[in-house]
Design a protein around this motif. Structure first.
Motif, PDB file in Angstrom:
ATOM      1  N   MET A   1      67.014  40.359  29.845  1.00  0.00           N
ATOM      2  CA  MET A   1      66.469  39.023  29.814  1.00  0.00           C
ATOM      3  C   MET A   1      65.427  38.876  30.924  1.00  0.00           C
ATOM      4  O   MET A   1      65.598  39.399  32.020  1.00  0.00           O
ATOM      5  N   LEU A   2      64.363  38.167  30.628  1.00  0.00           N
ATOM      6  CA  LEU A   2      63.287  37.953  31.587  1.00  0.00           C
ATOM      7  C   LEU A   2      63.790  37.132  32.762  1.00  0.00           C
ATOM      8  O   LEU A   2      64.356  36.062  32.589  1.00  0.00           O
ATOM      9  N   LYS A   3      63.585  37.658  33.959  1.00  0.00           N
ATOM     10  CA  LYS A   3      63.999  36.956  35.169  1.00  0.00           C
ATOM     11  C   LYS A   3      62.878  36.014  35.572  1.00  0.00           C
ATOM     12  O   LYS A   3      61.741  36.425  35.728  1.00  0.00           O
ATOM     13  N   THR A   4      63.209  34.727  35.683  1.00  0.00           N
ATOM     14  CA  THR A   4      62.238  33.740  36.140  1.00  0.00           C
ATOM     15  C   THR A   4      62.758  33.133  37.443  1.00  0.00           C
ATOM     16  O   THR A   4      63.932  33.258  37.783  1.00  0.00           O
ATOM     17  N   TYR A   5      61.854  32.480  38.133  1.00  0.00           N
ATOM     18  CA  TYR A   5      62.173  31.974  39.462  1.00  0.00           C
ATOM     19  C   TYR A   5      61.915  30.476  39.540  1.00  0.00           C
ATOM     20  O   TYR A   5      61.105  29.929  38.793  1.00  0.00           O
ATOM     21  N   ALA A   6      62.614  29.840  40.447  1.00  0.00           N
ATOM     22  CA  ALA A   6      62.425  28.417  40.701  1.00  0.00           C
ATOM     23  C   ALA A   6      62.261  28.226  42.202  1.00  0.00           C
ATOM     24  O   ALA A   6      62.761  29.009  43.007  1.00  0.00           O
ATOM     25  N   VAL A   7      61.542  27.175  42.563  1.00  0.00           N
ATOM     26  CA  VAL A   7      61.437  26.774  43.958  1.00  0.00           C
ATOM     27  C   VAL A   7      62.402  25.610  44.146  1.00  0.00           C
ATOM     28  O   VAL A   7      62.352  24.628  43.410  1.00  0.00           O
ATOM     29  N   VAL A   8      63.295  25.752  45.108  1.00  0.00           N
ATOM     30  CA  VAL A   8      64.260  24.705  45.409  1.00  0.00           C
ATOM     31  C   VAL A   8      63.803  24.040  46.705  1.00  0.00           C
ATOM     32  O   VAL A   8      63.670  24.695  47.741  1.00  0.00           O
ATOM     33  N   VAL A   9      63.532  22.744  46.614  1.00  0.00           N
ATOM     34  CA  VAL A   9      63.062  21.972  47.763  1.00  0.00           C
ATOM     35  C   VAL A   9      64.218  21.083  48.210  1.00  0.00           C
ATOM     36  O   VAL A   9      64.725  20.287  47.423  1.00  0.00           O
ATOM     37  N   THR A  10      64.634  21.238  49.463  1.00  0.00           N
ATOM     38  CA  THR A  10      65.800  20.502  49.957  1.00  0.00           C
ATOM     39  C   THR A  10      65.424  19.638  51.155  1.00  0.00           C
ATOM     40  O   THR A  10      65.402  20.110  52.292  1.00  0.00           O
ATOM     41  N   PRO A  11      65.129  18.372  50.915  1.00  0.00           N
ATOM     42  CA  PRO A  11      64.835  17.450  52.022  1.00  0.00           C
ATOM     43  C   PRO A  11      66.144  16.915  52.614  1.00  0.00           C
ATOM     44  O   PRO A  11      67.218  17.087  52.042  1.00  0.00           O
TER      45      PRO A  11
END
Length: 187
Positions: A1-11
């Motif tokens: 399966m294609l590995k995709t990425y996310a940006v997690v922004v934690t204020p």
């Protein structure tokens, strides 16, 4: 399966925001650096932004905002009275970088802009999309080999699943030490 990425922004005072998916991890890292530093300056508190593997069931904000003045202007007016984190400007800044963001934002809000800024923005956008495309092509080639090894031994089925040309599928399989002609003739 294609590995995709996310940006997690934690204020500090908002729930985490997930932005993605990104196909290329390097694009996600650049986006995380930009949005983390921008939001930390804007809110004057530490905002962490890091890259994680995207979870398909989790809702993500789209990392690509429209840059044409009319569509962006409409989004700005829709979000005007809401407290959304990260802000549209921060997301646009992370997408385009600092120099171009102000110009695109100014045109969208009706405050002007010069003709060359549009070309610079388009060139930067083209570079980002080209990087994404190259990452996708490499990922699809890896997937083609994995599908073959997983038992999908019909080149046409792999071609349909990946969108790669028949010639490319054959080349990728042969480069991986697989002779697709022998299995195709057995079927």
């Amino acid at each position: 399966m294609l590995k995709t990425y996310a940006v997690v922004v934690t204020p500090q005072d908002h729930p985490p925001a997930h932005i993605g998916p990104f196909i290329a991890e390097t694009n996600a890292q650049r986006y995380a650096e930009r949005i983390g530093s921008f939001e930390s300056r804007r809110t004057q508190s530490k905002v962490a932004a890091f890259v994680a593997v995207a979870h398909p069931r989790r809702e993500h904000l789209d990392p690509r905002l429209p840059t044409d003045p009319w569509t962006l202007g409409r989004l700005i007016s829709e979000e005007e009275d809401q407290e959304v984190f990260p802000s549209l400007y921060a997301r646009l800044y992370a997408q385009l970088g600092g120099d171009i963001t102000q110009e695109v934002w100014s045109r969208a809000t009706g405050w002007g802009g010069n003709e060359d800024a549009g070309r610079e923005q388009l060139l930067a956008s083209a570079e980002d999309w080209r990087t994404q495309r190259l990452g996708a092509a490499h990922a699809l080639k890896r997937i083609a080999v994995e599908l073959w090894n997983d038992g999908m031994e019909n080149v046409q089925d792999i071609r349909r699943a990946t969108g790669l040309s028949r010639t490319t599928v054959y080349e990728v399989l042969r480069a991986a030490g697989i002779d697709p002609a022998t299995r195709d003739s057995e079927q």
